[in-house]
Design a protein around this motif. Structure first.
Motif, PDB file in Angstrom:
ATOM      1  N   ALA A   1       0.839  -1.202   0.000  1.00 38.16           N
ATOM      2  CA  ALA A   1       0.000   0.000   0.000  1.00 38.16           C
ATOM      3  C   ALA A   1       0.873   1.250   0.000  1.00 38.16           C
ATOM      4  CB  ALA A   1      -0.919  -0.002   1.215  1.00 38.16           C
ATOM      5  N   ILE A   2       1.858   1.258   0.898  1.00 35.82           N
ATOM      6  CA  ILE A   2       2.742   2.425   0.992  1.00 35.82           C
ATOM      7  C   ILE A   2       3.588   2.550  -0.261  1.00 35.82           C
ATOM      8  CG2 ILE A   2       4.717   3.356   2.245  1.00 35.82           C
ATOM      9  CD1 ILE A   2       3.492   2.241   4.770  1.00 35.82           C
ATOM     10  N   LYS A   3       4.104   1.406  -0.720  1.00 35.01           N
ATOM     11  CA  LYS A   3       4.988   1.430  -1.870  1.00 35.01           C
ATOM     12  C   LYS A   3       4.279   2.009  -3.092  1.00 35.01           C
ATOM     13  CE  LYS A   3       7.836  -1.478  -4.765  1.00 35.01           C
ATOM     14  NZ  LYS A   3       8.424  -2.786  -4.974  1.00 35.01           N
ATOM     15  N   TYR A   4       3.099   1.453  -3.400  1.00 34.99           N
ATOM     16  CA  TYR A   4       2.466   1.876  -4.646  1.00 34.99           C
ATOM     17  C   TYR A   4       1.875   3.271  -4.553  1.00 34.99           C
ATOM     18  CZ  TYR A   4       3.654  -2.619  -6.422  1.00 34.99           C
ATOM     19  OH  TYR A   4       4.391  -3.690  -6.831  1.00 34.99           O
ATOM     20  N   SER A   5       1.437   3.693  -3.337  1.00 38.36           N
ATOM     21  CA  SER A   5       0.957   5.074  -3.279  1.00 38.36           C
ATOM     22  C   SER A   5       2.130   6.042  -3.421  1.00 38.36           C
ATOM     23  CB  SER A   5       0.153   5.329  -1.994  1.00 38.36           C
ATOM     24  OG  SER A   5       0.872   4.891  -0.888  1.00 38.36           O
ATOM     25  N   SER A   6       3.309   5.678  -2.908  1.00 34.48           N
ATOM     26  CA  SER A   6       4.478   6.543  -3.105  1.00 34.48           C
ATOM     27  C   SER A   6       4.839   6.640  -4.573  1.00 34.48           C
ATOM     28  CB  SER A   6       5.683   6.004  -2.330  1.00 34.48           C
ATOM     29  OG  SER A   6       5.421   5.980  -0.962  1.00 34.48           O
ATOM     30  N   ILE A   7       4.889   5.470  -5.236  1.00 36.58           N
ATOM     31  CA  ILE A   7       5.231   5.480  -6.657  1.00 36.58           C
ATOM     32  C   ILE A   7       4.228   6.336  -7.427  1.00 36.58           C
ATOM     33  CG2 ILE A   7       5.384   4.067  -8.741  1.00 36.58           C
ATOM     34  CD1 ILE A   7       6.480   1.818  -7.077  1.00 36.58           C
ATOM     35  N   GLY A   8       2.940   6.128  -7.129  1.00 43.32           N
ATOM     36  CA  GLY A   8       1.906   6.887  -7.826  1.00 43.32           C
ATOM     37  C   GLY A   8       2.082   8.377  -7.630  1.00 43.32           C
ATOM     38  N   PHE A   9       2.291   8.777  -6.391  1.00 42.51           N
ATOM     39  CA  PHE A   9       2.463  10.194  -6.077  1.00 42.51           C
ATOM     40  C   PHE A   9       3.646  10.779  -6.853  1.00 42.51           C
ATOM     41  CE2 PHE A   9       4.033  13.778  -3.750  1.00 42.51           C
ATOM     42  CZ  PHE A   9       2.895  14.426  -3.309  1.00 42.51           C
ATOM     43  N   ILE A  10       4.789  10.087  -6.754  1.00 38.27           N
ATOM     44  CA  ILE A  10       6.010  10.604  -7.383  1.00 38.27           C
ATOM     45  C   ILE A  10       5.820  10.728  -8.888  1.00 38.27           C
ATOM     46  CG2 ILE A  10       8.406  10.067  -7.916  1.00 38.27           C
ATOM     47  CD1 ILE A  10       8.558   8.756  -5.114  1.00 38.27           C
ATOM     48  N   GLU A  11       5.311   9.662  -9.498  1.00 39.22           N
ATOM     49  CA  GLU A  11       5.203   9.677 -10.953  1.00 39.22           C
ATOM     50  C   GLU A  11       4.163  10.688 -11.427  1.00 39.22           C
ATOM     51  OE1 GLU A  11       7.399   8.499 -12.679  1.00 39.22           O
ATOM     52  OE2 GLU A  11       8.339   7.151 -11.244  1.00 39.22           O
ATOM     53  N   LEU A  12       3.105  10.869 -10.623  1.00 40.20           N
ATOM     54  CA  LEU A  12       2.091  11.860 -10.994  1.00 40.20           C
ATOM     55  C   LEU A  12       2.708  13.253 -11.059  1.00 40.20           C
ATOM     56  CD1 LEU A  12      -0.968  12.570 -11.399  1.00 40.20           C
ATOM     57  CD2 LEU A  12      -0.970  13.113  -8.971  1.00 40.20           C
ATOM     58  N   TRP A  13       3.416  13.645 -10.001  1.00 45.22           N
ATOM     59  CA  TRP A  13       3.947  15.010  -9.952  1.00 45.22           C
ATOM     60  C   TRP A  13       5.108  15.200 -10.889  1.00 45.22           C
ATOM     61  CZ3 TRP A  13       1.596  18.971  -7.456  1.00 45.22           C
ATOM     62  CH2 TRP A  13       0.567  18.619  -6.579  1.00 45.22           C
ATOM     63  N   ARG A  14       5.874  14.144 -11.099  1.00 47.29           N
ATOM     64  CA  ARG A  14       7.006  14.295 -12.021  1.00 47.29           C
ATOM     65  C   ARG A  14       6.534  14.378 -13.453  1.00 47.29           C
ATOM     66  NH1 ARG A  14      12.165  10.851 -11.670  1.00 47.29           N
ATOM     67  NH2 ARG A  14      10.734   9.125 -11.954  1.00 47.29           N
ATOM     68  N   GLY A  15       5.342  13.867 -13.712  1.00 44.27           N
ATOM     69  CA  GLY A  15       4.871  13.809 -15.089  1.00 44.27           C
ATOM     70  C   GLY A  15       4.164  15.067 -15.544  1.00 44.27           C
ATOM     71  N   VAL A  16       3.957  16.021 -14.635  1.00 43.02           N
ATOM     72  CA  VAL A  16       3.186  17.215 -14.990  1.00 43.02           C
ATOM     73  C   VAL A  16       4.106  18.431 -14.931  1.00 43.02           C
ATOM     74  CG1 VAL A  16       1.133  18.526 -14.388  1.00 43.02           C
ATOM     75  CG2 VAL A  16       1.240  16.109 -13.871  1.00 43.02           C
ATOM     76  N   PRO A  17       3.999  19.343 -15.903  1.00 41.31           N
ATOM     77  CA  PRO A  17       4.834  20.551 -15.835  1.00 41.31           C
ATOM     78  C   PRO A  17       4.413  21.428 -14.651  1.00 41.31           C
ATOM     79  CG  PRO A  17       3.823  20.318 -18.001  1.00 41.31           C
ATOM     80  CD  PRO A  17       3.172  19.322 -17.108  1.00 41.31           C
ATOM     81  N   LEU A  18       5.389  22.100 -14.048  1.00 45.87           N
ATOM     82  CA  LEU A  18       5.105  22.928 -12.868  1.00 45.87           C
ATOM     83  C   LEU A  18       4.054  23.986 -13.179  1.00 45.87           C
ATOM     84  CD1 LEU A  18       5.620  23.751  -9.983  1.00 45.87           C
ATOM     85  CD2 LEU A  18       7.576  25.075 -10.739  1.00 45.87           C
ATOM     86  N   ILE A  19       4.140  24.545 -14.378  1.00 48.15           N
ATOM     87  CA  ILE A  19       3.223  25.636 -14.715  1.00 48.15           C
ATOM     88  C   ILE A  19       1.771  25.133 -14.723  1.00 48.15           C
ATOM     89  CG2 ILE A  19       3.225  25.443 -17.240  1.00 48.15           C
ATOM     90  CD1 ILE A  19       3.890  28.534 -17.138  1.00 48.15           C
ATOM     91  N   THR A  20       1.586  23.884 -15.158  1.00 48.41           N
ATOM     92  CA  THR A  20       0.246  23.293 -15.121  1.00 48.41           C
ATOM     93  C   THR A  20      -0.219  23.111 -13.687  1.00 48.41           C
ATOM     94  OG1 THR A  20       1.104  21.990 -16.940  1.00 48.41           O
ATOM     95  CG2 THR A  20      -1.094  21.449 -16.171  1.00 48.41           C
TER      96      THR A  20
END
Lengths: 243, 418
Positions: B244-263
């Motif tokens: 649970a912790i592992k996949y929510s961390s991965i999800g969080f990281i990849e979500l924010w890394r995948g979006v431009p800051l300006i968006t």
């Protein structure tokens, strides 16, 4: 003498590979056991199961009256009673030798800093390295590092000491200083399980010898019998190769 | 080739060196005269050749003085460092000539032809930079639209901060720990309250009026302090054994890394309020801070994870064998080493964060670069973009260079290798 470690029919797999096959062993208090055998025979795995750095899948391991399994909540408490010395020393490079020795007593056993330092200095004295206490591990020779690692384990005042090939990563002239410290420890009455190829050391301190091959204990015997008239052919072959 | 090219030799060292130096001097005199006196000695040569003449003459000169083990220290040093072969000789000359040619105009623009005295654009008569622009707008560049009468509050907030940080270098032991805890957890709230006001008889200043360099500092400091621990826990989470912790961390990281800051910033301004119940209002600045913090935390997590993975397995095993549990093992043994390993990466992320702050203009907050942008569109000060951006660039460079030096010092200080 009373049993302190008991292994009953322990089986262990790494994926499909079976590393331990039906291993049973009893170790009494103050007993010294040396485990030898060819590489890949499961000797390291065996002692790493005793403090659960590796998990076994079948059988029972009982250390100091407590069974070790995935349900063990206080595995940390058992580990605190079982000291371990590694082949690669594994000192903490960001801490001085003294801090390496006091860290666990302070944070795990909750000793006051002053008392922890006294114990640390006593143990560093014992392995004859007290003058290096303020140095960092990277500044010491391999032999000195391994003796520091031994002192670090002793600072937890363990009931049992496990040695995983403690001299295999050392230059030949440094092996002796580490073995001397270990002999010293054995004479003080510590319960020890040692995986090593140093047969001179084994003859000097071991009560019992264990020979392992392909995950099985092939032979367990009193040290004198083991060297003088080994029973199994595999043991004879092994001894003839290394002696 | 042997017959055509004279091979410089050690026997005739003096004649070769004087011959070579003569050529090199001609090349340098030509470039210097061209740059400073506007003379072109080689104008009789056809166009391109005239342009490259000093380079060719200089290369010939360097060829003659290329004598190994001449015994002359100076000459040997020149030969090994600038003149080890023909290609290096040409490259060295190009670099030196380019410096001679282009540094003076830059200096002229910056200092010698620049205008410092006066209060309006009309007083900028020289051909260089119009620093009057920066002088007149300086207050706005630092404080934004913050009311002049209240600026002492920003000053004192930062003064106290620097005093406390300075003090933390001098006190030792227990007090240092207390001071750092105070700085990290208590002071940010006091500082923000001091600047925003509303209580204790201080006039309320809405965050829309904050701006300039002080806002750059506020946003950077908050994001830096907050993104670090979040990133650390995300990094540990990503390596956790609990799915649970592992996949929510991965999800969080990849979500924010995948979006431009300006968006992300747009979302924080436009979308986020829609999810809130009616009547609740979260300040614009707070929303932006949260957005930047979470965004940078995702990057920080990956940097720290790199450090965690670089540690040998033996360190974990040694810690475990001493009876340490998960948290003690990580906070006493693993993280101190991992963080030390990735100081360059952490500094990198921090620098990127500071340089990302200008993007908050998309929600209407104007920090230093934003204020410059605003000032240059003022009808009285049109055409001052260059000065403004150079000023902003310099300020950012100073901030970032200071951080970079600090990280290098930290690396040296924490090094325990031989």
């Amino acid at each position: 003498m009373s049993k302190i470690i008991e292994l009953k029919n322990v089986n262990k797999w790494f994926d499909k590979f079976q590393a331990l096959k039906d291993v049973s062993l009893e170790v009494n208090q103050q007993e010294k056991i040396v485990i030898c055998g060819p590489s890949g025979s499961g000797k390291s795995t065996l002692i790493r199961c005793i403090n659960r750095l590796e998990e076994h899948q079948e059988g029972q391991i009982i250390v100091d009256g407590k069974e070790i399994s995935e349900n063990t909540k206080d595995i940390e408490k058992i580990r605190a009673e079982v000291g371990m010395v590694f082949q690669q020393f594994n000192l903490f490079p960001h801490l001085s030798i003294l801090d390496n020795c006091t860290l666990a007593p302070i944070w795990v056993k909750k000793l006051p800093k002053k008392q922890a330092e006294e114990i640390a200095m006593k143990n560093l004295e014992r392995v004859q390295i007290a003058d290096q206490a303020k140095k960092f591990p990277g500044q010491l020779s391999g032999g000195q590092q391994q003796r520091s690692a031994l002192a670090r384990a002793l600072c937890m005042e363990p009931k049992i000491m496990l040695f995983d090939e403690p001299t295999s990563a050392l230059d030949p002239e440094m092996i002796k200083e580490v073995l001397d410290s270990m002999v010293d420890l054995a004479k003080a009455g510590m319960t020890m399980i040692v995986v090593t190829h140093e047969m001179g050391f084994a003859k000097e301190v071991a009560d019992n010898m264990i020979f392992m091959d392909e995950g099985r204990i092939v032979e367990k015997a009193k040290t004198k019998d083991f060297f003088d008239n080994p029973k199994s052919d595999r043991t004879k072959l092994f001894l003839s190769q290394i002696l | 080739m042997k017959n055509i090219l004279i091979k410089p030799s050690k026997e005739k060292l003096n004649s070769f060196v004087s011959f070579g130096s003569f050529f090199i001097s001609i090349a340098f005199i030509d470039v210097l005269a061209n740059t400073f006196l506007n003379l072109n000695f080689t104008s009789f040569l056809p166009g391109k050749l005239s342009y490259f003449a000093p380079l060719i003459i200089g290369t010939i000169g360097l060829y003659f003085i290329r004598i190994e083990f001449s015994g002359n220290k100076m000459l040997d040093r020149i030969n090994t460092n600038f003149n080890s072969n023909n290609l290096n000789a040409v490259l060295s000359l190009i670099v030196i000539f380019a410096l001679i040619k282009y540094i003076p105009p830059v200096l002229n623009w910056f200092f010698f032809d620049a205008n410092f005295v006066g209060n309006s654009k009309e007083e900028c008569t020289g051909s260089g930079a119009c620093w009057i622009f920066v002088k007149v707008w300086f207050n706005r560049f630092v404080y934004g639209m913050y009311p002049d009468a209240e600026q002492w509050r920003i000053n004192s907030a930062f003064f106290i901060l620097f005093a406390l940080v300075g003090a933390s270098f001098f006190v030792s032991g227990k007090y240092k720990t207390y001071l750092i805890i105070f700085l990290l957890f208590v002071y940010p709230i006091i500082g923000l309250k001091l600047i925003s006001g509303g209580d204790f008889g201080l006039k309320y200043v809405e965050t829309g009026a904050w701006g300039g360099l002080s806002l750059t500092f506020i946003v950077s400091a908050f994001a830096l302090i907050l993104c670090f621990p979040i990133g650390m826990f995300l990094a540990l989470g990503r390596r956790s054994n609990l799915p649970a912790i592992k996949y929510s961390s991965i999800g969080f990281i990849e979500l924010w890394r995948g979006v431009p800051l300006i968006t992300v910033l747009f979302m924080s301004a436009v979308m986020f309020p829609m999810f809130l119940p009616d009547g609740t209002y979260v300040d614009k600045l707070i929303r932006v801070l949260i957005a930047i913090t979470l965004f940078e935390a995702a990057y920080m997590a990956e940097v720290i994870r790199g450090g965690l993975q670089a540690l040998p397995k033996g360190q974990y095993e040694a810690a475990k064998s001493l009876g340490m549990g998960y948290w003690r093992m990580h906070f006493l043994i693993i993280l101190p080493q991992a963080l030390k390993l990735v100081i360059p990466g952490i500094a990198n992320t921090f620098l990127a964060l500071v340089k990302d702050t200008p993007l908050i203009f998309v929600v209407g907050l104007l920090e230093l670069a934003g204020m410059v942008n605003l000032a240059k569109t003022n009808p009285k000060w049109l055409g001052m973009a260059m000065e403004g951006y150079v000023f902003a660039g310099l300020v950012f460079w100073i901030i970032c260079y200071a951080m970079s030096r600090y990280s290098q010092n930290l690396e040296k200080k924490l090094s325990t290798e031989r």
